[in-house]
Motif scaffolding. Structure first.
Motif, PDB file in Angstrom:
ATOM      1  N   THR A  65      21.419 -18.420   9.345  1.00 29.28           N
ATOM      2  CA  THR A  65      21.850 -17.731  10.562  1.00 29.28           C
ATOM      3  C   THR A  65      20.937 -16.528  10.784  1.00 29.28           C
ATOM      4  N   THR A  66      20.919 -16.050  12.008  1.00 25.56           N
ATOM      5  CA  THR A  66      20.080 -14.897  12.318  1.00 25.56           C
ATOM      6  C   THR A  66      20.773 -13.600  11.922  1.00 25.56           C
ATOM      7  N   ASN A  67      19.975 -12.566  11.854  1.00 30.75           N
ATOM      8  CA  ASN A  67      20.532 -11.246  11.613  1.00 30.75           C
ATOM      9  C   ASN A  67      20.918 -10.569  12.936  1.00 30.75           C
ATOM     10  N   LEU A  76      24.838 -11.979   2.011  1.00 30.84           N
ATOM     11  CA  LEU A  76      23.419 -12.006   1.656  1.00 30.84           C
ATOM     12  C   LEU A  76      23.181 -12.385   0.197  1.00 30.84           C
ATOM     13  N   SER A  77      24.183 -12.195  -0.641  1.00 32.87           N
ATOM     14  CA  SER A  77      24.028 -12.516  -2.058  1.00 32.87           C
ATOM     15  C   SER A  77      24.301 -13.984  -2.381  1.00 32.87           C
ATOM     16  N   SER A  83      19.063 -15.697   5.519  1.00 34.78           N
ATOM     17  CA  SER A  83      19.042 -14.840   6.708  1.00 34.78           C
ATOM     18  C   SER A  83      17.732 -15.046   7.457  1.00 34.78           C
ATOM     19  N   VAL A  84      17.833 -15.235   8.770  1.00 35.49           N
ATOM     20  CA  VAL A  84      16.660 -15.444   9.609  1.00 35.49           C
ATOM     21  C   VAL A  84      16.431 -14.190  10.440  1.00 35.49           C
ATOM     22  N   GLU A  85      15.261 -13.592  10.299  1.00 36.58           N
ATOM     23  CA  GLU A  85      14.915 -12.343  10.976  1.00 36.58           C
ATOM     24  C   GLU A  85      14.775 -12.557  12.484  1.00 36.58           C
TER      25      GLU A  85
END
Length: 124
Positions: A65-67, A76-77, A83-85
């Motif tokens: 998914t995006t941020n 995040l762990s 995570s997609v920037e």
């Protein structure tokens, strides 16, 4: 036929996750190998436990998914989470709009996809 194949599930948003996990279960029943889930916005409104269990049960391999929304340190762990920037692309949109230009060229990625396929030898 998805037997033995990697499969992508693409959805605009994960709220509870019920729909993408149900699709994942059905694909696994049909013999899908790895399942990748892609979504723009991962809200995970019902928490991460249901995804932890589905991952442990082999329902999916990774979730991207995006941020574009807040991502908790717990999310995040997770081993299954990527995570997609998105900030670079948000900046492109803002800059384009600030210059009174159309964003349509930013939305059409067909030329980039064609170039990538040609570079990989997958298209003439």
């Amino acid at each position: 036929d998805v037997a033995g194949k990697d499969v992508m599930i693409i959805d605009d948003m994960i709220s509870s996750g019920e729909s993408v996990l149900e699709i994942g279960k059905k694909l696994k029943e049909q013999g899908a190998k790895r399942i990748f889930i892609f979504t723009a916005f991962g809200l995970f409104c019902n928490g991460l436990d249901v995804f932890d269990k589905a991952y442990k049960d082999g329902i999916f391999y990774r979730v991207f998914t995006t941020n574009g929304v807040y991502q908790t340190p717990e999310l995040l762990s997770r081993e299954w989470y990527v995570s997609v920037e998105l900030s670079k692309y948000a900046a492109y949109f803002i800059d384009t709009l600030n210059h009174d230009m159309s964003v349509s060229s930013l939305l059409d990625c067909s030329a980039k996809i064609d170039a990538l396929l040609k570079n990989k030898g997958l298209k003439d």
